[in-house]
Design a protein around this motif. Structure first.
Motif, PDB file in Angstrom:
ATOM      1  N   ILE A   1       0.840  -1.201   0.000  1.00  0.00           N
ATOM      2  CA  ILE A   1       0.000   0.000   0.000  1.00  0.00           C
ATOM      3  C   ILE A   1       0.873   1.248   0.000  1.00  0.00           C
ATOM      4  N   GLY A   2       1.922   1.253   0.839  1.00  0.00           N
ATOM      5  CA  GLY A   2       2.808   2.403   0.898  1.00  0.00           C
ATOM      6  C   GLY A   2       3.484   2.694  -0.425  1.00  0.00           C
ATOM      7  N   VAL A   3       4.010   1.662  -1.077  1.00  0.00           N
ATOM      8  CA  VAL A   3       4.713   1.847  -2.356  1.00  0.00           C
ATOM      9  C   VAL A   3       3.748   2.321  -3.450  1.00  0.00           C
ATOM     10  N   LEU A   4       2.593   1.693  -3.543  1.00  0.00           N
ATOM     11  CA  LEU A   4       1.638   2.044  -4.603  1.00  0.00           C
ATOM     12  C   LEU A   4       1.057   3.443  -4.403  1.00  0.00           C
ATOM     13  N   CYS A   5       0.777   3.811  -3.144  1.00  0.00           N
ATOM     14  CA  CYS A   5       0.258   5.150  -2.876  1.00  0.00           C
ATOM     15  C   CYS A   5       1.313   6.210  -3.168  1.00  0.00           C
ATOM     16  N   LEU A   6       2.569   5.931  -2.818  1.00  0.00           N
ATOM     17  CA  LEU A   6       3.641   6.867  -3.149  1.00  0.00           C
ATOM     18  C   LEU A   6       3.786   7.024  -4.656  1.00  0.00           C
ATOM     19  N   ARG A   7       3.628   5.924  -5.386  1.00  0.00           N
ATOM     20  CA  ARG A   7       3.713   5.996  -6.842  1.00  0.00           C
ATOM     21  C   ARG A   7       2.621   6.909  -7.402  1.00  0.00           C
ATOM     22  N   ASP A   8       1.395   6.761  -6.904  1.00  0.00           N
ATOM     23  CA  ASP A   8       0.295   7.614  -7.364  1.00  0.00           C
ATOM     24  C   ASP A   8       0.513   9.065  -6.951  1.00  0.00           C
ATOM     25  N   TYR A   9       1.017   9.257  -5.735  1.00  0.00           N
ATOM     26  CA  TYR A   9       1.283  10.612  -5.240  1.00  0.00           C
ATOM     27  C   TYR A   9       2.313  11.305  -6.136  1.00  0.00           C
ATOM     28  N   ILE A  10       3.380  10.605  -6.484  1.00  0.00           N
ATOM     29  CA  ILE A  10       4.400  11.189  -7.348  1.00  0.00           C
ATOM     30  C   ILE A  10       3.826  11.534  -8.709  1.00  0.00           C
ATOM     31  N   ARG A  11       2.956  10.670  -9.221  1.00  0.00           N
ATOM     32  CA  ARG A  11       2.310  10.944 -10.505  1.00  0.00           C
ATOM     33  C   ARG A  11       1.486  12.242 -10.433  1.00  0.00           C
ATOM     34  N   LEU A  12       0.778  12.437  -9.334  1.00  0.00           N
ATOM     35  CA  LEU A  12      -0.007  13.664  -9.168  1.00  0.00           C
ATOM     36  C   LEU A  12       0.899  14.888  -9.065  1.00  0.00           C
ATOM     37  N   MET A  13       1.986  14.764  -8.306  1.00  0.00           N
ATOM     38  CA  MET A  13       2.900  15.890  -8.142  1.00  0.00           C
ATOM     39  C   MET A  13       3.516  16.311  -9.474  1.00  0.00           C
ATOM     40  N   LYS A  14       3.827  15.355 -10.311  1.00  0.00           N
ATOM     41  CA  LYS A  14       4.397  15.675 -11.622  1.00  0.00           C
ATOM     42  C   LYS A  14       3.411  16.468 -12.474  1.00  0.00           C
ATOM     43  N   LYS A  15       2.120  16.185 -12.320  1.00  0.00           N
ATOM     44  CA  LYS A  15       1.104  16.915 -13.079  1.00  0.00           C
ATOM     45  C   LYS A  15       0.810  18.274 -12.457  1.00  0.00           C
ATOM     46  N   ILE A  16       0.831  18.343 -11.122  1.00  0.00           N
ATOM     47  CA  ILE A  16       0.545  19.602 -10.446  1.00  0.00           C
ATOM     48  C   ILE A  16       1.662  20.617 -10.698  1.00  0.00           C
ATOM     49  N   ASP A  17       2.893  20.164 -10.609  1.00  0.00           N
ATOM     50  CA  ASP A  17       4.050  21.040 -10.802  1.00  0.00           C
ATOM     51  C   ASP A  17       4.885  20.492 -11.958  1.00  0.00           C
ATOM     52  N   SER A  18       4.405  20.748 -13.148  1.00  0.00           N
ATOM     53  CA  SER A  18       5.048  20.170 -14.341  1.00  0.00           C
ATOM     54  C   SER A  18       6.424  20.766 -14.605  1.00  0.00           C
TER      55      SER A  18
ATOM     56  N   LEU B   1      18.684  16.423  -0.847  1.00  0.00           N
ATOM     57  CA  LEU B   1      18.529  17.860  -1.054  1.00  0.00           C
ATOM     58  C   LEU B   1      19.773  18.460  -1.695  1.00  0.00           C
ATOM     59  N   ILE B   2      20.945  18.053  -1.205  1.00  0.00           N
ATOM     60  CA  ILE B   2      22.201  18.555  -1.795  1.00  0.00           C
ATOM     61  C   ILE B   2      22.315  18.123  -3.253  1.00  0.00           C
ATOM     62  N   THR B   3      21.967  16.856  -3.518  1.00  0.00           N
ATOM     63  CA  THR B   3      22.007  16.361  -4.892  1.00  0.00           C
ATOM     64  C   THR B   3      21.041  17.132  -5.777  1.00  0.00           C
ATOM     65  N   GLY B   4      19.851  17.429  -5.229  1.00  0.00           N
ATOM     66  CA  GLY B   4      18.868  18.193  -5.993  1.00  0.00           C
ATOM     67  C   GLY B   4      19.341  19.596  -6.309  1.00  0.00           C
ATOM     68  N   VAL B   5      19.996  20.247  -5.340  1.00  0.00           N
ATOM     69  CA  VAL B   5      20.500  21.600  -5.552  1.00  0.00           C
ATOM     70  C   VAL B   5      21.589  21.609  -6.624  1.00  0.00           C
ATOM     71  N   LEU B   6      22.460  20.616  -6.576  1.00  0.00           N
ATOM     72  CA  LEU B   6      23.555  20.561  -7.540  1.00  0.00           C
ATOM     73  C   LEU B   6      23.105  20.120  -8.924  1.00  0.00           C
ATOM     74  N   ASN B   7      21.991  19.394  -8.970  1.00  0.00           N
ATOM     75  CA  ASN B   7      21.544  18.811 -10.231  1.00  0.00           C
ATOM     76  C   ASN B   7      20.805  19.815 -11.098  1.00  0.00           C
ATOM     77  N   ASN B   8      19.747  20.383 -10.571  1.00  0.00           N
ATOM     78  CA  ASN B   8      18.893  21.273 -11.356  1.00  0.00           C
ATOM     79  C   ASN B   8      18.063  22.087 -10.379  1.00  0.00           C
ATOM     80  N   LYS B   9      17.877  23.372 -10.655  1.00  0.00           N
ATOM     81  CA  LYS B   9      17.142  24.218  -9.709  1.00  0.00           C
ATOM     82  C   LYS B   9      15.703  23.732  -9.520  1.00  0.00           C
ATOM     83  N   ASN B  10      15.101  23.131 -10.533  1.00  0.00           N
ATOM     84  CA  ASN B  10      13.743  22.637 -10.420  1.00  0.00           C
ATOM     85  C   ASN B  10      13.668  21.317  -9.660  1.00  0.00           C
ATOM     86  N   THR B  11      14.787  20.653  -9.490  1.00  0.00           N
ATOM     87  CA  THR B  11      14.800  19.395  -8.758  1.00  0.00           C
ATOM     88  C   THR B  11      14.549  19.616  -7.261  1.00  0.00           C
TER      89      THR B  11
END
Length: 286
Positions: free
Chosen positions: A40-57, A110-120
């Motif tokens: 349940i945790g893995v599948l709900c996280l997968r759906d949550y990530i899918r929603l976040m990608k659409k909300i903040d494209s 967070l450090i990896t995200g900052v170094l990778n791309n500002k949108n990350t």
């Protein structure tokens, strides 16, 4: 309106498979319960990530981020399961197992995200939000079963009862819209569903003799009030993402997040009540 048989068969088949998986996971043994909560945790996280990608494209989601956040969620669930068997100290001391990973991994992400791309950076923060939204309730579900397996099972059944009763009462006497987020809900249906759910919970407590009636009333209240709010939260996310369902896991019924949205808010409230107020028996392994 004529009955659409293909859609009816599809929805019925999905519901039967869903019910079978839930029953096996909840009742078979501690391993099946661990597997169910992890799934349940893995599948709900997968759906949550899918929603976040659409909300903040505009946000970038590198391939490592969804994998890392799901593995982190599984780690917290597994650590809780292990602690329930060892029972070293109080639940607050369980934080000793969480904190090292909870600080180190997010900091690296967070450090990896900052170094990778500002949108990350945005996607990393959204991923952290998914841990609180989804993984924390799953940890509470593990904790409650560690006290008494009937408690999380009862909570799930009470949530289903509330949904059914709210629908029936709303269909007969519902007139006042409850929220613009979910226009089909009414105050009459919501209130009637909550009342009937609490009465049903207390009736079970009376005839079973397990715990106090007030305990069952409070579990029913958590299932109805917090469960309804959980449904509204997920409905708001779907509106922001401009989608009808969070996923396609169950044909005709949507994704895992659609099925367990109420549980995500009900579990923390119920778990807190269980720990602070219920007169529980001695700890037993889940």
């Amino acid at each position: 309106m004529a009955l659409n048989l293909p859609v009816f068969y599809q929805r019925t088949g999905s519901a039967i498979v869903f019910a079978a998986v839930m029953l096996v996971g909840l009742f078979w043994n501690q391993w099946s319960y661990l597997a169910l909560i992890s799934l349940i945790g893995v599948l709900c996280l997968r759906d949550y990530i899918r929603l976040m990608k659409k909300i903040d494209s505009a946000s970038a989601w590198p391939i490592w981020l969804p994998i890392t956040i799901q593995l982190l969620g599984l780690y917290f669930i597994a650590v809780t399961y292990n602690w329930l068997h060892v029972k070293e100290g109080t639940p607050f001391e369980l934080l000793n197992y969480f904190l090292p990973i909870a600080f180190v991994v997010p900091a690296v992400m967070l450090i990896t995200g900052v170094l990778n791309n500002k949108n990350t950076v945005n996607s990393v923060m959204q991923a952290f939000g998914g841990l609180f939204y989804i993984t924390v309730p799953m940890v509470f579900m593990m904790f409650m079963r560690g006290n008494d397996m009937i408690i999380p099972i009862a909570l799930i059944l009470l949530i289903w009862t509330n949904d059914t009763m709210a629908y029936l009462v709303g269909s007969f006497i519902g007139k006042t819209p409850f929220s613009p987020i979910s226009p089909k809900k009414t105050w009459e249906g919501t209130g009637g569903g909550a009342l009937l759910t609490m009465i049903g919970a207390m009736a079970y407590g009376y005839f079973s003799g397990r715990y106090r009636l007030v305990d069952w009333a409070m579990l029913g209240l958590c299932a109805s009030v917090a469960g309804t709010l959980g449904d509204l939260v997920e409905s708001k996310l779907k509106r922001m993402a401009d989608v009808k369902d969070s996923g396609t896991l169950m044909p005709g019924h949507g994704g895992a997040l659609d099925r367990f949205d109420s549980l995500l808010l009900a579990a923390p409230f119920a778990g807190a009540y269980v720990y602070y107020f219920m007169q529980l028996p001695t700890y037993v392994a889940p």
